[in-house]
Structure formats: structure tokens, C-alpha cells
Design a protein around this motif. Structure first.
Motif, PDB file in Angstrom:
ATOM      1  N   MET A 303      -1.780  -7.936   1.257  1.00  0.00           N
ATOM      2  CA  MET A 303      -2.723  -7.699   0.165  1.00  0.00           C
ATOM      3  C   MET A 303      -2.166  -8.238  -1.152  1.00  0.00           C
ATOM      4  SD  MET A 303      -5.120  -6.329   1.864  1.00  0.00           S
ATOM      5  CE  MET A 303      -4.449  -7.328   3.212  1.00  0.00           C
ATOM      6  N   ASP A 304      -0.866  -8.071  -1.362  1.00  0.00           N
ATOM      7  CA  ASP A 304      -0.241  -8.608  -2.573  1.00  0.00           C
ATOM      8  C   ASP A 304      -0.351 -10.130  -2.607  1.00  0.00           C
ATOM      9  OD1 ASP A 304       0.446  -6.019  -3.230  1.00  0.00           O
ATOM     10  OD2 ASP A 304       2.527  -6.195  -2.569  1.00  0.00           O
ATOM     11  N   CYS A 305      -0.183 -10.751  -1.445  1.00  0.00           N
ATOM     12  CA  CYS A 305      -0.227 -12.219  -1.388  1.00  0.00           C
ATOM     13  C   CYS A 305      -1.625 -12.757  -1.658  1.00  0.00           C
ATOM     14  CB  CYS A 305       0.262 -12.699  -0.021  1.00  0.00           C
ATOM     15  SG  CYS A 305       2.034 -12.450   0.275  1.00  0.00           S
ATOM     16  N   VAL A 306      -2.639 -12.176  -1.033  1.00  0.00           N
ATOM     17  CA  VAL A 306      -3.997 -12.714  -1.227  1.00  0.00           C
ATOM     18  C   VAL A 306      -4.449 -12.551  -2.670  1.00  0.00           C
ATOM     19  CG1 VAL A 306      -4.693 -12.432   1.187  1.00  0.00           C
ATOM     20  CG2 VAL A 306      -5.103 -10.558  -0.415  1.00  0.00           C
ATOM     21  N   ARG A 307      -4.109 -11.423  -3.287  1.00  0.00           N
ATOM     22  CA  ARG A 307      -4.547 -11.188  -4.654  1.00  0.00           C
ATOM     23  C   ARG A 307      -3.742 -12.032  -5.645  1.00  0.00           C
ATOM     24  NH1 ARG A 307      -4.738  -5.171  -6.091  1.00  0.00           N
ATOM     25  NH2 ARG A 307      -6.110  -5.988  -7.732  1.00  0.00           N
ATOM     26  N   THR A 308      -2.489 -12.338  -5.296  1.00  0.00           N
ATOM     27  CA  THR A 308      -1.705 -13.263  -6.114  1.00  0.00           C
ATOM     28  C   THR A 308      -2.294 -14.663  -6.059  1.00  0.00           C
ATOM     29  OG1 THR A 308       0.355 -12.006  -5.878  1.00  0.00           O
ATOM     30  CG2 THR A 308       0.570 -14.341  -6.361  1.00  0.00           C
ATOM     31  N   ALA A 309      -2.695 -15.094  -4.864  1.00  0.00           N
ATOM     32  CA  ALA A 309      -3.269 -16.431  -4.704  1.00  0.00           C
ATOM     33  C   ALA A 309      -4.545 -16.589  -5.528  1.00  0.00           C
ATOM     34  CB  ALA A 309      -3.548 -16.702  -3.232  1.00  0.00           C
ATOM     35  N   ILE A 310      -5.361 -15.551  -5.575  1.00  0.00           N
ATOM     36  CA  ILE A 310      -6.575 -15.585  -6.399  1.00  0.00           C
ATOM     37  C   ILE A 310      -6.206 -15.852  -7.851  1.00  0.00           C
ATOM     38  CG2 ILE A 310      -8.362 -14.112  -7.397  1.00  0.00           C
ATOM     39  CD1 ILE A 310      -9.197 -15.038  -4.681  1.00  0.00           C
ATOM     40  N   ARG A 311      -5.195 -15.167  -8.349  1.00  0.00           N
ATOM     41  CA  ARG A 311      -4.809 -15.295  -9.752  1.00  0.00           C
ATOM     42  C   ARG A 311      -4.147 -16.630 -10.053  1.00  0.00           C
ATOM     43  NH1 ARG A 311      -5.678 -10.424  -8.424  1.00  0.00           N
ATOM     44  NH2 ARG A 311      -6.195  -8.811  -9.952  1.00  0.00           N
ATOM     45  N   GLN A 312      -3.582 -17.250  -9.047  1.00  0.00           N
ATOM     46  CA  GLN A 312      -2.962 -18.554  -9.255  1.00  0.00           C
ATOM     47  C   GLN A 312      -3.979 -19.689  -9.234  1.00  0.00           C
ATOM     48  OE1 GLN A 312       0.121 -18.770  -6.290  1.00  0.00           O
ATOM     49  NE2 GLN A 312       1.575 -17.584  -7.510  1.00  0.00           N
ATOM     50  N   GLY A 313      -5.231 -19.369  -8.911  1.00  0.00           N
ATOM     51  CA  GLY A 313      -6.267 -20.389  -8.958  1.00  0.00           C
ATOM     52  C   GLY A 313      -6.567 -21.060  -7.645  1.00  0.00           C
ATOM     53  N   ALA A 314      -6.362 -20.354  -6.526  1.00  0.00           N
ATOM     54  CA  ALA A 314      -6.693 -20.930  -5.223  1.00  0.00           C
ATOM     55  C   ALA A 314      -8.197 -21.196  -5.138  1.00  0.00           C
ATOM     56  CB  ALA A 314      -6.272 -19.968  -4.112  1.00  0.00           C
ATOM     57  N   THR A 315      -8.567 -22.257  -4.423  1.00  0.00           N
ATOM     58  CA  THR A 315      -9.992 -22.550  -4.257  1.00  0.00           C
ATOM     59  C   THR A 315     -10.640 -21.615  -3.247  1.00  0.00           C
ATOM     60  OG1 THR A 315      -9.468 -24.219  -2.577  1.00  0.00           O
ATOM     61  CG2 THR A 315      -9.679 -24.975  -4.855  1.00  0.00           C
ATOM     62  N   SER A 316      -9.870 -21.129  -2.282  1.00  0.00           N
ATOM     63  CA  SER A 316     -10.350 -20.129  -1.333  1.00  0.00           C
ATOM     64  C   SER A 316      -9.152 -19.363  -0.801  1.00  0.00           C
ATOM     65  CB  SER A 316     -11.120 -20.771  -0.175  1.00  0.00           C
ATOM     66  OG  SER A 316     -10.257 -21.550   0.639  1.00  0.00           O
ATOM     67  N   VAL A 317      -9.368 -18.092  -0.461  1.00  0.00           N
ATOM     68  CA  VAL A 317      -8.296 -17.258   0.086  1.00  0.00           C
ATOM     69  C   VAL A 317      -8.860 -16.477   1.263  1.00  0.00           C
ATOM     70  CG1 VAL A 317      -6.598 -15.449  -0.340  1.00  0.00           C
ATOM     71  CG2 VAL A 317      -7.230 -17.012  -2.195  1.00  0.00           C
ATOM     72  N   LYS A 318      -8.223 -16.647   2.427  1.00  0.00           N
ATOM     73  CA  LYS A 318      -8.625 -15.914   3.614  1.00  0.00           C
ATOM     74  C   LYS A 318      -7.427 -15.163   4.182  1.00  0.00           C
ATOM     75  CE  LYS A 318     -12.362 -19.065   4.901  1.00  0.00           C
ATOM     76  NZ  LYS A 318     -12.977 -19.879   5.974  1.00  0.00           N
ATOM     77  N   CYS A 319      -7.708 -13.991   4.731  1.00  0.00           N
ATOM     78  CA  CYS A 319      -6.660 -13.166   5.325  1.00  0.00           C
ATOM     79  C   CYS A 319      -6.982 -12.972   6.805  1.00  0.00           C
ATOM     80  CB  CYS A 319      -6.583 -11.816   4.616  1.00  0.00           C
ATOM     81  SG  CYS A 319      -5.283 -10.721   5.260  1.00  0.00           S
ATOM     82  N   LEU A 320      -6.063 -13.386   7.667  1.00  0.00           N
ATOM     83  CA  LEU A 320      -6.234 -13.223   9.106  1.00  0.00           C
ATOM     84  C   LEU A 320      -5.506 -11.960   9.560  1.00  0.00           C
ATOM     85  CD1 LEU A 320      -5.484 -16.854  10.414  1.00  0.00           C
ATOM     86  CD2 LEU A 320      -7.621 -15.945   9.480  1.00  0.00           C
ATOM     87  N   TYR A 321      -6.219 -11.101  10.293  1.00  0.00           N
ATOM     88  CA  TYR A 321      -5.572  -9.900  10.829  1.00  0.00           C
ATOM     89  C   TYR A 321      -6.070  -9.668  12.248  1.00  0.00           C
ATOM     90  CZ  TYR A 321      -3.907  -5.195  11.564  1.00  0.00           C
ATOM     91  OH  TYR A 321      -3.289  -4.100  12.095  1.00  0.00           O
ATOM     92  N   ARG A 322      -5.146  -9.337  13.130  1.00  0.00           N
ATOM     93  CA  ARG A 322      -5.459  -9.310  14.570  1.00  0.00           C
ATOM     94  C   ARG A 322      -6.248  -8.088  15.015  1.00  0.00           C
ATOM     95  NH1 ARG A 322       0.229  -7.789  17.566  1.00  0.00           N
ATOM     96  NH2 ARG A 322       0.833  -6.052  16.225  1.00  0.00           N
ATOM     97  N   ARG A 323      -6.322  -7.051  14.176  1.00  0.00           N
ATOM     98  CA  ARG A 323      -7.152  -5.893  14.502  1.00  0.00           C
ATOM     99  C   ARG A 323      -8.344  -5.851  13.537  1.00  0.00           C
ATOM    100  NH1 ARG A 323      -1.891  -3.588  15.821  1.00  0.00           N
ATOM    101  NH2 ARG A 323      -1.922  -2.688  17.923  1.00  0.00           N
ATOM    102  N   ASP A 324      -9.103  -4.761  13.576  1.00  0.00           N
ATOM    103  CA  ASP A 324     -10.258  -4.658  12.689  1.00  0.00           C
ATOM    104  C   ASP A 324      -9.889  -3.915  11.414  1.00  0.00           C
ATOM    105  OD1 ASP A 324     -10.043  -2.041  13.518  1.00  0.00           O
ATOM    106  OD2 ASP A 324     -11.932  -2.027  14.650  1.00  0.00           O
ATOM    107  N   ARG A 325     -10.855  -3.762  10.533  1.00  0.00           N
ATOM    108  CA  ARG A 325     -10.598  -3.142   9.237  1.00  0.00           C
ATOM    109  C   ARG A 325     -10.079  -1.714   9.377  1.00  0.00           C
ATOM    110  NH1 ARG A 325     -13.935  -4.255   4.213  1.00  0.00           N
ATOM    111  NH2 ARG A 325     -13.037  -2.907   2.617  1.00  0.00           N
ATOM    112  N   ALA A 326     -10.652  -0.958  10.302  1.00  0.00           N
ATOM    113  CA  ALA A 326     -10.270   0.446  10.460  1.00  0.00           C
ATOM    114  C   ALA A 326      -8.833   0.606  10.925  1.00  0.00           C
ATOM    115  CB  ALA A 326     -11.214   1.139  11.439  1.00  0.00           C
ATOM    116  N   ASN A 327      -8.269  -0.412  11.559  1.00  0.00           N
ATOM    117  CA  ASN A 327      -6.933  -0.308  12.139  1.00  0.00           C
ATOM    118  C   ASN A 327      -5.869  -1.065  11.369  1.00  0.00           C
ATOM    119  OD1 ASN A 327      -7.019   1.159  14.935  1.00  0.00           O
ATOM    120  ND2 ASN A 327      -8.875  -0.080  14.859  1.00  0.00           N
ATOM    121  N   MET A 328      -6.204  -1.610  10.226  1.00  0.00           N
ATOM    122  CA  MET A 328      -5.196  -2.348   9.479  1.00  0.00           C
ATOM    123  C   MET A 328      -4.256  -1.387   8.757  1.00  0.00           C
ATOM    124  SD  MET A 328      -7.041  -3.913   6.100  1.00  0.00           S
ATOM    125  CE  MET A 328      -5.528  -4.806   5.762  1.00  0.00           C
TER     126      MET A 328
END
Length: 509
Positions: A303-328
Motif C-alpha cells: 500500500m505504501d508503494c502504490v500510493r508513493t507511485a501515485i505521488r511521483q507522477g506514475a501514469t498508471s498504478v496497479k496492485c496484483l494480489y493473489r487473494r481477494d480483498r477480504a483476505n488481503m
């Protein structure tokens, strides 16, 4: 009269501090939550039910006396509220900002269980201590008398600093050894400023230094000084190194340039925040500006990485996770903040390989299985260019199958459903493991568990080496800041008991 101010949870709804607007906060690393006004903090504190068995307190690792300082806040007695809060917590203003209250105190609030919405404990805790600093209530460390004993603390993160604070207040001579050029550990270099502004950490570091704690910075044990030398210098030693060895992915094109470790990425960003020269950032290797970013992992570090990338000006940010939202494992609050800021979560997905090339990611080719392994280097940003530039992540779609021993459903690969996510920068946030300290420090008698963590008594935190203690993640594995603070405080108490027993023995002779 005090009772009239409490039990307001039926008529007063839960409220949290206002968040800065998304477009505003995406442009900087300032904290996203505004301060509570005094009236609002008192109003929310008054929602506490003052229950006879406070689950909020019992589920706090520090067992903070939460109901009492909520009541005092509701009554406008903030100085007393601060006095109560700092008895059990060395850094309440930090815990109020970064603790996952939704999993700890607030998640176990009695009125939350009754459907009225939990008390906003973390925000009130932050408000109390921030006010205490503003009003000058936070007193400098001034021991009543100096003691001759000396303690060396290896690691200037939350566990080591908590131990240093308690020992120094008792008059013990304390030296903190840290490999970085600033104390704070992950508080300084791992947690981004939008969750914990660095001045908050620097303020505590100054308080410790002004109180007589010595900091030996830029000193790495095993390179600049030996573990044996530290033991010879001090009457006791606390190991609080944390865990910085990144779990790695190996496989097809895993060494492509643009595939980086979360620790390197976050450290470079934090150093830039401090105004340091960071060649790896300036060259673009550890900078998301203008790039399509894919972060692999589902914990708080991801979560720290994706939100840092947004602030650095990334054109898109995606997070891959092997389980679903409820299990992260990451905080749901952080997921919500990330989504508000434009991060896309791709649930039930896992990396199977990497594509390279200067343009669009290749769409064909077989999936290559990846496995998790240990990194060979830790703790410092390194040159990340390996081979050709990464162009995409080959992704396997997953489904949840039978539960494992922990009760969580195992992710299973859906055959033939793989695809490619285009990427110019891939950040691996797969968790951390302990370094091989017995080998690095040439101390084979330092006993470790089968996971590589240091074996220590769970009450005193003493290891099998006489006078050597260990606290925080190096004992627990990657865990929470609040647990490290608790360990550091308990180890300090055990060391003081040890010194007292030694004095009593000498006096009896």
C-alpha cells in the motif's frame, strides 16, 4: 458530572478527521488527515461507553489505558489525558498515525460490536500528543541521577528507540548503533510521509539525543564494528535490527531492469523527501514519474508503494494480489485511500514471469512459474539495472480453494487464463525476512529459530547470550510498530531489573 459527558454514542455518530481532497493530497507527501478540532476530539471521545471490560485496551499490544484518556479528553482535561497516554506508550503520536486501529483497538470497541460505530481512538490519541507538543507538556528527558551501566542498542527503529528512551530516563548510558544516516528505521525510511510526516520522527530523535542518548549513525555491525566489540563496550546489548531481507521472485526475466524491491524504492523516496542526493531516483531507476507501475503484494508495504507511485507522477498504478480483498493482509483503510487516489487493485492474480522490450509487452509465450527466495543484499538502495528493460508482468489468474492450516483459503492457478500487464516499473512488495545475523556478526552462539529470527525469552527478551536481548521484528518476524515498541519497553525493564539485581548482589557481599 463526568458521566454526563460520556455515553454519547447513541446520539453522536462516529466521525473521523477530514481527509484532504484527493487532487490536493496526490501532489505531495504531506499527511492526508487533518487535525481534529478541540471540540470534535472531545465530542468523539465522549462516545466511549466506559465499559467494564475494555476490549480496546486488552487488544492494544501496549495495553494503553484508552477509556481513561478518552474520558479526560471529553472533559477537556487534555494535560491529564496526555500524562495517562504516555505512561504506557513511548511514541503515542506515532501510534495514533500508523497503527492499524481497525484491526486492534477500534476493531474491538464494544460499541462497534453493537452497531453504533467505533470510537475514533487513533485520531484522538494523535490529537492528544500533538497538543502536548504544541503546549510544551512533553518534558525533556532528565534522569534524576546518572547510572554507571551502559547499554548498546543495535538498530534505531521503534523497538530500539523505545528501549533507549526508558533506559535513558533511568539514568543508564545508552548508545544506539544504526546502519543508516538517520535514526528511526522504518519510521524514517520505510513509512511514507503521507502516513507519518518525518518531522514527527525527527522530533523524537532530537528529544532522545538532547536527553543524552548517543547515536552512532552510518555504522553497520559486522562491517564498521564487530558484535564482540559492542558486547565488550557495554553491560548489556539490545538487538533491534528489524527484518530487511526482501523476499524475491526468481524466474523468466527476473533480472530485467525496472524490477525493484520495495525497500529500495521506499528508501529512495524517503531520502528524496529529506532532501538527500539520491542518484538512483534522479536517474529514474527508483522513480515512478511517467511510468506504468505494477506493485506485487497485498500488505501494508505494498500500500505504501502504490500510493508513493501515485505521488511521483506514475501514469498508471496497479496492485496484483493473489487473494481477494477480504483476505488481503493490508489495512482496509489504506486500500480505500489508495483507490481514492487512483490505484487499481487486480485481485486473485499472481506473477508468472516478466516480459522485456522497449515497447508494448509481448502477448505470447509460455507462463514461467516463479518462486519466492531470499535476497542476497539488504538494507541499502542498490543499482537495480539487471538486463533488458521490463515491459510487462505475465499474470496468472487465481481462484480460492481449500483452507490452509491458518484457515485462509489457498490461492489456486486457473490454467490457461494468464495474460500480460504492461509495466515500465515493477515493485516487489512480498514481505521481509531476517538477515543471517550469526554469520554476518561472526557470532555462531546467537541462537535463531528455523525461520531465522533470533530466539529470545518472550517475557524478558533475553537471548541465550548473557546480557544480550532482542526485540521487535528480528524476533517476531515482520510485524507492527506497536509490537516493537512494547518489546523495547519490556526489554528495558528486564535490563533495569538485571542491573538492580547485580547491585543488590554486590551490596550483600
Amino acid at each position: 458530572m463526568a458521566g454526563n459527558k460520556m455515553l454519547q454514542f447513541v446520539t453522536v455518530p462516529r466521525a473521523t478527521p477530514e481527509k484532504r481532497g484527493v487532487e490536493d493530497r496526490k501532489d505531495d507527501f504531506g499527511e492526508i488527515y487533518r487535525e481534529f478540532a478541540a471540540e470534535r476530539a472531545a465530542e468523539q471521545a465522549a462516545r466511549c461507553s466506559q465499559c467494564g471490560v475494555p476490549y480496546c485496551q486488552s487488544h492494544c499490544p501496549l495495553h494503553n489505558n484508552i477509556p481513561d484518556w478518552l474520558r479526560l479528553t471529553a472533559e477537556g482535561r487534555l494535560r491529564e489525558a496526555y500524562d495517562i497516554s504516555q505512561i504506557t506508550n513511548t511514541f503515542p503520536e506515532i501510534c495514533g498515525r500508523i497503527c492499524p486501529q481497525d484491526r486492534l483497538c477500534e476493531g474491538n470497541c464494544v460499541i462497534e460490536q453493537s452497531g453504533h460505530g467505533t470510537v475514533t481512538i487513533g485520531a484522538v490519541e494523535k490529537y492528544i500528543t500533538d497538543t502536548a507538543f504544541e503546549e510544551g507538556w512533553v518534558e525533556p528527558i532528565r534522569p534524576q541521577s546518572e547510572r554507571p551501566e551502559s547499554v548498546g542498542i543495535i538498530g534505531g527503529g521503534p523497538g530500539g528507540l523505545a528501549a533507549a528512551d526508558m533506559l535513558r530516563r533511568a539514568g543508564v548510558q545508552v548508545t544506539v548503533y544504526d546502519r543508516y544516516d538517520r535514526a528511526g528505521g522504518l519510521l524514517s525510511y520505510g513509512i511514507p510521509g503521507f502516513k507519518l510526516e518525518k518531522e514527527i520522527v525527527e522530533r523524537r530523535n532530537r528529544q532522545l539525543e538532547d536527553g543524552g542518548v548517543r547515536f552512532a549513525l552510518g555504522v553497520e555491525v559486522g562491517r564498521d564494528i564487530t558484535f564482540a566489540e559492542i558486547r565488550d563496550k557495554h553491560d548489556a546489548v539490545v538487538i533491534a535490527t528489524g527484518v530487511y531481507k526482501s523476499r524475491e521472485l526468481e524466474g523468466h526475466n527476473h533480472d530485467a531492469s525496472g524490477i525493484v524491491r520495495a525497500i529500495d524504492y521506499l528508501t529512495a523516496s524517503s531520502k528524496k523527501y529529506f532532501g538527500d542526493a539520491v542518484p538512483e531516483f534522479d536517474s529514474g531507476e527508483l522513480n515512478a514519474d511517467g511510468k506504468r507501475v505494477v506493485v506485487i503484494g497485498g500488505g501494508d508495504t505494498a500500500m505504501d508503494c502504490v500510493r508513493t507511485a501515485i505521488r511521483q507522477g506514475a501514469t498508471s498504478v496497479k496492485c496484483l494480489y493473489r487473494r481477494d480483498r477480504a483476505n488481503m493482509p493490508g489495512s482496509q483503510r489504506e486500500v480505500q485511500n489508495a483507490e481514492e487516489e487512483g490505484v487499481e487493485f487486480v485481485w486473485l492474480t499472481a506473477p508468472a514471469g516478466f516480459e522485456v522490450g522497449a515497447g508494448e509487452a509481448m502477448k505470447g509465450g509460455p507462463a514461467i512459474d516463479l518462486r519466492v527466495s531470499e535476497a542476497e543484499t539488504v538494507g541499502h538502495p542498490v543499482a537495480v539495472a539487471g538486463g533488458a528493460p521490463v515491459a510487462g508482468v505475465r499474470v496468472q489468474r487465481m481462484k480460492l480453494g481449500e483452507a490452509d492450516a491458518t484457515g485462509r483459503q489457498r490461492p489456486e492457478i486457473i490454467e490457461g487464463a494468464d495474460y500480460v500487464e504492461d509495466a515500465d516499473l515493477v515493485v516487489k512488495a512480498l514481505g521481509f525476512e531476517p538477515e543471517d545475523l550469526p554469520t554476518l556478526w561472526e557470532e555462531p552462539e546467537l541462537e535463531v529459530t528455523r525461520w531465522g529470527t533470533i530466539r529470545a525469552d518472550f517475557r524478558t527478551h533475553e537471548t541465550g547470550l548473557e546480557g544480550v536481548y532482542a526485540v521487535g521484528d528480528i524476533v517476531r518476524g515482520a510485524s507492527l510498530v506497536v509490537w516493537a515498541i512494547r518489546d523495547g519497553r519490556e526489554a528495558a525493564e528486564a535490563i533495569l531489573d538485571r542491573f538492580a539485581a547485580a547491585q543488590a548482589s554486590v551490596a550483600a557481599e
